[in-house]
Design a protein around this motif. Structure first.
Motif, mmCIF file in Angstrom:
data_model
loop_
_atom_site.group_PDB
_atom_site.id
_atom_site.type_symbol
_atom_site.label_atom_id
_atom_site.label_comp_id
_atom_site.label_asym_id
_atom_site.label_seq_id
_atom_site.Cartn_x
_atom_site.Cartn_y
_atom_site.Cartn_z
ATOM 1 N N UNK A 287 -29.749 55.267 12.202
ATOM 2 C CA UNK A 287 -29.168 56.152 11.195
ATOM 3 C C UNK A 287 -27.647 56.033 11.082
ATOM 4 N N UNK A 288 -27.013 55.173 11.862
ATOM 5 C CA UNK A 288 -25.558 55.103 11.900
ATOM 6 C C UNK A 288 -24.905 54.943 10.526
ATOM 7 N N UNK A 289 -25.410 54.084 9.621
ATOM 8 C CA UNK A 289 -24.772 53.979 8.305
ATOM 9 C C UNK A 289 -24.836 55.277 7.502
ATOM 10 N N UNK A 290 -25.870 56.060 7.685
ATOM 11 C CA UNK A 290 -25.970 57.352 6.999
ATOM 12 C C UNK A 290 -24.997 58.353 7.602
ATOM 13 N N UNK A 291 -24.896 58.363 8.913
ATOM 14 C CA UNK A 291 -23.965 59.278 9.572
ATOM 15 C C UNK A 291 -22.524 58.947 9.218
ATOM 16 N N UNK A 292 -22.264 57.667 8.933
ATOM 17 C CA UNK A 292 -20.910 57.245 8.574
ATOM 18 C C UNK A 292 -20.480 57.729 7.198
ATOM 19 N N UNK A 293 -21.424 58.254 6.399
ATOM 20 C CA UNK A 293 -21.098 58.750 5.062
ATOM 21 C C UNK A 293 -20.525 60.162 5.087
ATOM 22 N N UNK A 294 -20.348 60.726 6.283
ATOM 23 C CA UNK A 294 -19.775 62.070 6.434
ATOM 24 C C UNK A 294 -20.639 63.115 5.706
ATOM 25 N N UNK A 295 -21.899 63.288 6.143
ATOM 26 C CA UNK A 295 -22.789 64.264 5.503
ATOM 27 C C UNK A 295 -22.299 65.695 5.697
ATOM 28 N N UNK A 296 -22.815 66.587 4.872
ATOM 29 C CA UNK A 296 -22.466 68.006 4.961
ATOM 30 C C UNK A 296 -23.030 68.653 6.215
ATOM 31 N N UNK A 297 -24.154 68.121 6.698
ATOM 32 C CA UNK A 297 -24.791 68.661 7.894
ATOM 33 C C UNK A 297 -25.694 67.585 8.475
ATOM 34 N N UNK A 298 -25.967 67.691 9.772
ATOM 35 C CA UNK A 298 -26.832 66.722 10.422
ATOM 36 C C UNK A 298 -27.563 67.370 11.588
ATOM 37 N N UNK A 299 -28.809 66.947 11.788
ATOM 38 C CA UNK A 299 -29.592 67.330 12.958
ATOM 39 C C UNK A 299 -30.082 66.044 13.599
ATOM 40 N N UNK A 300 -29.803 65.882 14.877
ATOM 41 C CA UNK A 300 -30.237 64.708 15.631
ATOM 42 C C UNK A 300 -30.885 65.223 16.909
ATOM 43 N N UNK A 301 -32.153 64.866 17.124
ATOM 44 C CA UNK A 301 -32.841 65.486 18.250
ATOM 45 C C UNK A 301 -34.079 64.679 18.613
ATOM 46 N N UNK A 302 -34.491 64.819 19.862
ATOM 47 C CA UNK A 302 -35.824 64.410 20.278
ATOM 48 C C UNK A 302 -36.746 65.600 20.054
ATOM 49 N N UNK A 303 -37.850 65.368 19.404
ATOM 50 C CA UNK A 303 -38.724 66.471 19.021
ATOM 51 C C UNK A 303 -40.169 66.074 19.264
ATOM 52 N N UNK A 304 -40.982 66.947 19.842
ATOM 53 C CA UNK A 304 -42.397 66.618 20.005
ATOM 54 C C UNK A 304 -43.022 66.258 18.654
ATOM 55 N N UNK A 305 -43.847 65.229 18.654
ATOM 56 C CA UNK A 305 -44.436 64.774 17.398
ATOM 57 C C UNK A 305 -45.185 65.893 16.684
#
Length: 465
Positions: A287-305
């Protein structure tokens, strides 16, 4: 068959005698709940809802339908947008009491009852760090989802749900039971890989499971004016992403979540979602290229399927209208058209304007299954969900408009689980002409009278004109 609103008491008494499940008829206390389905626009009154608890119950219900000439509907999760799980004045075979899931850790497989929903399967497999491709909504029925092909977050890694179908038990129109697998009734087994519920009542499925020690996600939000750049970036990311990566670009109404800026709540936003069958660090790298676009908000997490599967669940009682187009490509012109349609999306509603990446194991799967859409690199899925009847026409008009806008890049194929009743031409587009002819021969063998026709219907070969 003539629609009926009631059956004689003697017929109901006969069905109830020795019936392991429950029978609901008009006037019974549980009748209205029994006839309620996912799409609140559907309001049909069956003559009887047979909530079956065994294959014997299914056979008894089918016998009553034959004797009384009742139209038959089959209900698993009840998620058909067209309400195909209900028959006006007919008989509903309701499988919700047959929803058990048994996991064989050593064999990497699960035996799933025909009435199980996705959360039943996901919660049963998660303690074993196993999973298989499931729908993106936890209340979707496993049976109808799988028989229609089965597209979900894990498809690029593990293939479609039907690619993982190992066997099925089927009660046919005459009340007999057959097993379909690679070794038993192989033509029926082939037909169940995308042919839907055309051939009988599937009372259980055996599904292949895969190791899934970790599941991660990255979701980033953008204002709509930045949507085109985000969608183009997402497209380019997924073009080279590993099979472990899935997800979607989704225009939605900003939800009232803690991580969503207050200025975006209740307003149109563009969300880019990366799902990843692996660690948070791996997901972040993709997701690095998307994060580099300076989004308004972001959630990054390990989550049970199993929790990820609940993320897009809609509240009950909503009105629904959906469709889809599968694309041969997604150039900049298509991106611009997709984003322009988002600008006219009814907001605020629970409606979603979705772009799904395909490819990976989906495209590499068996080419002879009746799934011509599986080779498509992209899918656009206008998913209308709203509350007020006053919005019916504007949402349906918007969904149809999205299809029209995407037509220059559409290849004509379509995943039938994503659409309602759109005519026989679309049914053919969902199966492919050659596959449809083969399906019709299987139909003639197992359901020659087309008893199971409340679906994206395949007519038996002997009845074709």
């Amino acid at each position: 068959m003539t629609p009926r609103t009631s059956l004689p008491d003697a017929a109901l008494t006969g069905l109830r005698s020795g019936f392991a499940g429950e029978v609901h008829a008009p006037g019974d206390p549980g009748y209205d709940e029994a006839r309620t389905v996912f799409n609140s626009m559907i309001d049909r009154r069956p003559a009887v809802v047979a909530q079956c608890a065994s294959e014997a119950d299914v056979a008894r219900a089918l016998a009553l339908a034959r004797d009384r000439e009742l139209e038959v509907a089959v209900r698993g999760g009840g998620h058909s947008v067209a309400g195909m799980a209900l028959s006006e004045g007919g008989l509903v075979i309701d499988l919700r009491r047959m929803r058990g899931v048994s996991v064989d850790r050593d064999a990497r497989s699960a035996r799933v009852g025909g009435g199980a929903v996705m959360s039943d399967l996901d919660r049963a497999t998660q303690p074993h760090s196993l999973a298989t491709t499931g729908g993106r909504v936890s209340t979707t029925g496993v049976g109808g989802f799988t028989l229609g092909g089965g597209s979900g977050w894990l498809e690029r890694k593990f293939g479609l749900a039907c690619d993982n179908l190992l066997a099925a038990d089927v009660v046919t129109a005459d009340g007999g039971t057959v097993r379909a697998s690679a070794d038993e009734n192989p033509e029926l087994f082939w037909a169940l890989h995308g042919g839907g519920g055309n051939f009988g009542v599937v009372t259980s499925l055996t599904l292949r499971l895969h190791d899934l020690p970790a599941m991660s996600m990255v979701m980033v939000l953008f204002r709509p004016e930045n949507g085109p750049e985000a969608v183009r970036t997402y497209r380019d990311v997924m073009a080279t992403a590993p099979d472990e990566a899935g997800g979607a670009c989704i225009y939605i109404t900003g939800p009232p979540e803690e991580w969503v800026p207050e200025a975006l709540v209740g307003r149109l936003v563009c969300a880019a979602l990366i799902t990843f069958a692996g660690t948070e660090a791996e997901a972040r790298d993709v997701a690095a290229p998307l994060l580099a676009l300076d989004p308004e908000a972001a959630v990054i997490d390990t989550v049970p399927y199993a929790d990820l599967q609940c993320m897009l669940d809609d509240p009950p009682g909503m009105r629904n209208y959906w469709s889809a187009e599968y694309l041969s490509g997604f150039p900049d012109e298509a991106v611009a058209a997709f984003c322009a349609d988002a600008a006219t999306m009814p907001v605020p509603t629970n409606t979603q304007h979705v772009l799904f990446p395909m490819g990976g194991a989906v495209a590499r799967g068996p080419a002879d299954y009746p799934l011509p859409w599986r080779s498509s690199p992209w899918a656009v899925h206008p998913f209308g969900v709203w509350e007020s009847e006053a919005d019916d026409e504007r949402v349906r008009r918007w969904v149809r408009g999205v299809r029209a806008t995407m037509m220059p890049w559409a290849n004509g194929a379509v995943y039938l689980n994503f659409i309602g009743r759109e005519g026989q031409e679309r049914v053919m587009a969902g199966f492919g002409e050659d596959a449809y002819e083969r399906l019709s021969r299987v139909k003639a063998r197992f359901d020659p009278d087309n008893v199971f026709h409340l679906n994206h219907n395949v007519k038996p070969a002997v009845a074709m004109v």
